[in-house]
Design an enzyme around this catalytic site. Structure first.
Site, mmCIF file in Angstrom:
data_model
loop_
_atom_site.group_PDB
_atom_site.id
_atom_site.type_symbol
_atom_site.label_atom_id
_atom_site.label_comp_id
_atom_site.label_asym_id
_atom_site.label_seq_id
_atom_site.Cartn_x
_atom_site.Cartn_y
_atom_site.Cartn_z
ATOM 1 N N ASP A 182 -1.094 -35.474 25.432
ATOM 2 C CA ASP A 182 -0.972 -36.777 26.078
ATOM 3 C C ASP A 182 -1.050 -36.559 27.583
ATOM 4 O O ASP A 182 -1.348 -35.456 28.062
ATOM 5 C CB ASP A 182 0.320 -37.490 25.640
ATOM 6 C CG ASP A 182 1.589 -36.851 26.167
ATOM 7 O OD1 ASP A 182 1.527 -35.790 26.851
ATOM 8 O OD2 ASP A 182 2.667 -37.410 25.902
ATOM 9 N N HIS A 183 -0.761 -37.610 28.343
ATOM 10 C CA HIS A 183 -0.867 -37.547 29.805
ATOM 11 C C HIS A 183 0.041 -36.479 30.411
ATOM 12 O O HIS A 183 -0.338 -35.790 31.346
ATOM 13 C CB HIS A 183 -0.566 -38.913 30.424
ATOM 14 C CG HIS A 183 0.761 -39.465 30.025
ATOM 15 N ND1 HIS A 183 0.969 -40.044 28.781
ATOM 16 C CD2 HIS A 183 1.950 -39.518 30.672
ATOM 17 C CE1 HIS A 183 2.231 -40.431 28.688
ATOM 18 N NE2 HIS A 183 2.843 -40.119 29.823
ATOM 19 N N CYS A 193 2.783 -32.285 24.705
ATOM 20 C CA CYS A 193 3.275 -33.513 25.334
ATOM 21 C C CYS A 193 4.377 -33.092 26.288
ATOM 22 O O CYS A 193 4.573 -31.900 26.532
ATOM 23 C CB CYS A 193 3.732 -34.561 24.308
ATOM 24 S SG CYS A 193 5.248 -34.214 23.405
ATOM 25 N N HIS A 237 6.383 -16.206 9.552
ATOM 26 C CA HIS A 237 7.296 -16.720 8.533
ATOM 27 C C HIS A 237 6.948 -18.114 8.025
ATOM 28 O O HIS A 237 7.329 -18.459 6.906
ATOM 29 C CB HIS A 237 8.727 -16.738 9.065
ATOM 30 C CG HIS A 237 9.265 -15.374 9.322
ATOM 31 N ND1 HIS A 237 10.574 -15.165 9.678
ATOM 32 C CD2 HIS A 237 8.695 -14.148 9.300
ATOM 33 C CE1 HIS A 237 10.781 -13.869 9.849
ATOM 34 N NE2 HIS A 237 9.653 -13.235 9.632
ATOM 35 N N ASN A 238 6.282 -18.916 8.845
ATOM 36 C CA ASN A 238 6.037 -20.314 8.482
ATOM 37 C C ASN A 238 4.571 -20.658 8.309
ATOM 38 O O ASN A 238 4.253 -21.791 7.982
ATOM 39 C CB ASN A 238 6.663 -21.245 9.530
ATOM 40 C CG ASN A 238 8.115 -20.917 9.790
ATOM 41 O OD1 ASN A 238 8.460 -20.469 10.872
ATOM 42 N ND2 ASN A 238 8.960 -21.095 8.788
ATOM 43 N N ARG A 297 6.754 -30.039 30.188
ATOM 44 C CA ARG A 297 7.827 -30.140 31.178
ATOM 45 C C ARG A 297 8.815 -28.983 31.095
ATOM 46 O O ARG A 297 9.669 -28.835 31.962
ATOM 47 C CB ARG A 297 8.553 -31.467 31.016
ATOM 48 C CG ARG A 297 7.684 -32.665 31.355
ATOM 49 C CD ARG A 297 8.450 -33.975 31.298
ATOM 50 N NE ARG A 297 7.559 -35.071 31.595
ATOM 51 C CZ ARG A 297 7.333 -36.108 30.788
ATOM 52 N NH1 ARG A 297 7.972 -36.197 29.633
ATOM 53 N NH2 ARG A 297 6.499 -37.061 31.133
ATOM 54 N N ARG A 339 7.832 -13.131 0.545
ATOM 55 C CA ARG A 339 8.951 -14.060 0.328
ATOM 56 C C ARG A 339 8.791 -15.358 1.108
ATOM 57 O O ARG A 339 9.353 -16.375 0.740
ATOM 58 C CB ARG A 339 10.276 -13.390 0.667
ATOM 59 C CG ARG A 339 10.515 -13.154 2.138
ATOM 60 C CD ARG A 339 11.853 -12.443 2.375
ATOM 61 N NE ARG A 339 12.286 -12.540 3.741
ATOM 62 C CZ ARG A 339 11.974 -11.691 4.701
ATOM 63 N NH1 ARG A 339 11.192 -10.649 4.438
ATOM 64 N NH2 ARG A 339 12.418 -11.856 5.922
ATOM 65 N N ARG A 358 8.455 -20.253 0.311
ATOM 66 C CA ARG A 358 9.137 -21.213 1.186
ATOM 67 C C ARG A 358 8.136 -22.173 1.812
ATOM 68 O O ARG A 358 8.401 -23.372 1.906
ATOM 69 C CB ARG A 358 9.922 -20.462 2.258
ATOM 70 C CG ARG A 358 11.037 -19.619 1.676
ATOM 71 C CD ARG A 358 11.648 -18.707 2.689
ATOM 72 N NE ARG A 358 12.636 -17.847 2.044
ATOM 73 C CZ ARG A 358 13.005 -16.677 2.517
ATOM 74 N NH1 ARG A 358 12.481 -16.219 3.639
ATOM 75 N NH2 ARG A 358 13.903 -15.959 1.879
#
Length: 151
Positions: free
Chosen positions: A15-16, A72, A105-106, A116, A139, A143
């Site tokens: 965004d801006h 953002c 992990h994800n 900011r 593992r 998940r």
């Protein structure tokens, strides 16, 4: 630098509040040999972050991009919007260690930064970590599968 293979572009949107950081990261990605798919915004005029989160999610879902970067002001709003899409695993990070763990992990496929709260040098380091780290599977795979359970 041996980063994620750039078979598909890296999508990037902001965004801006994130426009200037986005511009800097696009330059960085291009110098590292990546093709970039810029989904906007194109200036610092006030705009709505969900528009860019949705555009980036659609690009990844359509296999027009391998991974993505969203920015953002805080990173919070745009990550919430991106994670509304089942094919997106957007991770808001503030350090390269978090970016590494988000991948390991994800299996995060979208890096989210708060303009900011993250300076440009740290953002580049986070992006390097994000793009150069593989998902560990094992593992962690079960998940990740539970994030969007089949109904």
């Amino acid at each position: 630098m041996d980063l994620f293979p750039n078979l598909l572009p890296i999508a990037i949107g902001a965004d801006h509040a994130g426009f200037n950081l986005k511009t800097d990261l696009i330059r960085f990605l291009k110098t590292e040999g990546f093709t970039v798919l810029d989904v906007g915004t194109n200036d610092e005029s006030s705009c709505d972050y969900p528009d860019y989160a949705h555009a980036l999610a659609k690009a990844i879902a359509a296999n027009k991009a391998a991974r993505g970067v969203l920015i953002c002001g805080s990173g919070i709003g745009i990550s919430i919007a991106a994670n509304r899409h089942p094919e997106i695993r957007a991770a808001l990070v503030r350090s390269p260690e978090e970016a590494t763990l988000a991948r390991q992990h994800n299996d995060a496929n979208v890096l989210v930064l708060g303009a900011r709260f993250t300076n440009n040098d740290i953002a580049k380091t986070c992006l390097q970590a994000f793009l150069s780290t593989d998902f560990e599977g094992g593992r962690h795979a079960k998940r990740v599968e539970k994030i969007n359970p089949k109904t």
